[in-house]
Scaffold this active site. Structure first.
Site, PDB file in Angstrom:
ATOM      1  N   ASN A  47     -26.664  39.348   2.135  1.00  0.00           N
ATOM      2  CA  ASN A  47     -27.061  37.969   1.822  1.00  0.00           C
ATOM      3  C   ASN A  47     -26.566  37.666   0.402  1.00  0.00           C
ATOM      4  O   ASN A  47     -27.164  38.124  -0.563  1.00  0.00           O
ATOM      5  CB  ASN A  47     -28.592  37.845   1.909  1.00  0.00           C
TER       6      ASN A  47
ATOM      7  N   LYS B 121     -26.544  34.902  -1.135  1.00  0.00           N
ATOM      8  CA  LYS B 121     -27.295  33.816  -1.805  1.00  0.00           C
ATOM      9  C   LYS B 121     -26.295  32.823  -2.427  1.00  0.00           C
ATOM     10  O   LYS B 121     -25.227  32.598  -1.867  1.00  0.00           O
ATOM     11  CB  LYS B 121     -28.264  34.399  -2.822  1.00  0.00           C
TER      12      LYS B 121
ATOM     13  N   HIS C  47     -36.006  32.658   4.712  1.00  0.00           N
ATOM     14  CA  HIS C  47     -35.964  33.596   3.576  1.00  0.00           C
ATOM     15  C   HIS C  47     -37.067  33.211   2.588  1.00  0.00           C
ATOM     16  O   HIS C  47     -37.382  32.039   2.416  1.00  0.00           O
ATOM     17  CB  HIS C  47     -34.593  33.528   2.909  1.00  0.00           C
TER      18      HIS C  47
ATOM     19  N   GLU D 235     -37.091  32.944  -0.493  1.00  0.00           N
ATOM     20  CA  GLU D 235     -36.687  31.975  -1.527  1.00  0.00           C
ATOM     21  C   GLU D 235     -36.743  30.558  -0.968  1.00  0.00           C
ATOM     22  O   GLU D 235     -37.095  29.618  -1.667  1.00  0.00           O
ATOM     23  CB  GLU D 235     -35.282  32.324  -2.055  1.00  0.00           C
TER      24      GLU D 235
ATOM     25  N   GLU E 116     -39.095  41.516   4.642  1.00  0.00           N
ATOM     26  CA  GLU E 116     -38.745  41.484   3.228  1.00  0.00           C
ATOM     27  C   GLU E 116     -40.014  41.259   2.402  1.00  0.00           C
ATOM     28  O   GLU E 116     -40.403  40.101   2.167  1.00  0.00           O
ATOM     29  CB  GLU E 116     -37.747  40.357   2.963  1.00  0.00           C
TER      30      GLU E 116
ATOM     31  N   GLY F 189     -35.200  41.525  -5.198  1.00  0.00           N
ATOM     32  CA  GLY F 189     -34.557  41.316  -6.495  1.00  0.00           C
ATOM     33  C   GLY F 189     -35.311  41.929  -7.657  1.00  0.00           C
ATOM     34  O   GLY F 189     -35.019  41.646  -8.816  1.00  0.00           O
TER      35      GLY F 189
ATOM     36  N   SER G 188     -34.493  45.108  -2.406  1.00  0.00           N
ATOM     37  CA  SER G 188     -33.909  46.104  -3.332  1.00  0.00           C
ATOM     38  C   SER G 188     -33.338  47.323  -2.607  1.00  0.00           C
ATOM     39  O   SER G 188     -33.401  48.435  -3.129  1.00  0.00           O
ATOM     40  CB  SER G 188     -34.933  46.513  -4.394  1.00  0.00           C
TER      41      SER G 188
HETATM   42  C1  PEP Z   1     -32.840  39.303  -0.080  1.00  0.00           C
HETATM   43  O1  PEP Z   1     -33.024  38.390  -0.853  1.00  0.00           O
HETATM   44  O2  PEP Z   1     -32.634  39.096   1.132  1.00  0.00           O
HETATM   45  C2  PEP Z   1     -32.858  40.660  -0.630  1.00  0.00           C
HETATM   46  C3  PEP Z   1     -33.155  41.653   0.162  1.00  0.00           C
HETATM   47  O3  PEP Z   1     -32.566  40.769  -1.974  1.00  0.00           O
HETATM   48  P1  PEP Z   1     -32.435  42.125  -2.830  1.00  0.00           P
HETATM   49  O4  PEP Z   1     -31.691  43.121  -2.005  1.00  0.00           O
HETATM   50  O5  PEP Z   1     -31.685  41.712  -4.054  1.00  0.00           O
HETATM   51  O6  PEP Z   1     -33.833  42.574  -3.130  1.00  0.00           O
END
Ligand code: PEP
Length: 257
Positions: free
Chosen positions: A13, A15, A99, A101, A167, A173, A213
């Site tokens: 992803n 973003k 998601h 976000e 998630e 993040g 992460s």
């Molecule tokens: C995401 O936003 O889908 C995600 C998993 O981000 P990160 O790997 O940076 O934690």
């Protein structure tokens, strides 16, 4: 040969990162890095503006193309939105929906997420439905009920196979990953809840990805869990070496069956 369903599914992803030029450069390097990996399915989800360029770069390759959002209508007065047929026209096969976000920053509610999931399926796209609790909910022990509510709302009337991405918001993040055991516990629960919703034949095809992460250093331990079918990767998917390393780890796990 490993069946597609049993291959770990690794999705990047991106973003709001990468111009079309940067995206095509990334993809050409990625294709070289992972050319010998057969037992993993790989998806990249660029921003809308890079979809056409990446679509061209991925023609006749095994890497799939995903989008990060979709609107539920096919066309009309929806300024700034993109519809399922528009994505299909660019050979997009998957779309991330709900998601954290989008839920937190853009106030997307379960009802909209549900309409998007149905529109994606009806429009021939595989939804990657994101669910997960925030830190406060985890600390209060509400994580299972939060995730159950998100699943039941988004998957109402859904019979087809879907991809779910668990998630935990506190892990996105932040560099803080759920332990493999914590992730496995939630993935098993998600499988139980989802199996009760979709058609029995579809339940076998539901894939549950972990996101939060994930990186090369922790991918193996996470991907080896029995109910973790792959990863949705944000930050670590922006670096071609790091992302390719995760794909290679997934490929060797997939090879073991
Ligand atoms: C995401 O936003 O889908 C995600 C998993 O981000 P990160 O790997 O940076 O934690």
């Amino acid at each position: 040969m490993v069946s597609n369903l049993h291959k770990p599914f690794i999705a990047g992803n991106w973003k709001m990162n990468k111009t079309p030029g940067e995206a095509t450069e990334f993809v050409s390097q990625l294709l070289i890095e992972i050319q010998s990996v057969e037992a993993a399915t790989v998806l990249v989800c660029p921003p809308f503006t890079a979809l056409a360029a990446v679509s061209n770069s991925l023609e006749n390759t095994r890497v799939l193309l995903g989008a990060q959002n979709v609107h539920w209508e096919r066309e009309g007065a929806f300024t700034g939105e993109i519809s399922p047929p528009m994505l299909r026209d660019l050979f997009v096969t998957h779309v991330i929906i709900g998601h954290s976000e989008r839920r937190a920053i853009f106030h997307e509610a379960d009802e909209e997420i549900h309409k998007k999931v149905l529109a994606a399926i009806n429009g021939g796209l595989m939804p990657i439905l994101c669910v997960g609790e925030n830190l406060n909910e985890r600390e209060k022990g509400k994580h299972f009920s939060v995730v159950q509510t998100q699943l039941e709302a988004a998957l109402k009337d859904v019979k087809n196979p879907v991809i779910i991405a668990y998630e935990p918001v506190w892990a996105i993040g932040t560099g803080q990953t759920a332990t493999p055991e914590m992730a496995q516990e939630m993935h098993r629960y998600i499988r139980k809840v989802t199996t009760a919703i979709v058609e029995p034949a579809s339940a076998k095809e539901v894939r549950i990805l972990y996101g939060g992460s994930m990186k090369a250093a922790n991918a193996e331990a996470l991907l080896q869990q029995p109910d973790i079918d792959g990863g949705l990767i944000g930050g670590a998917s922006l670096n071609v070496q790091e992302f390719a390393s995760i794909v290679k780890i997934a490929g060797s796990i997939g090879q073991q069956g």
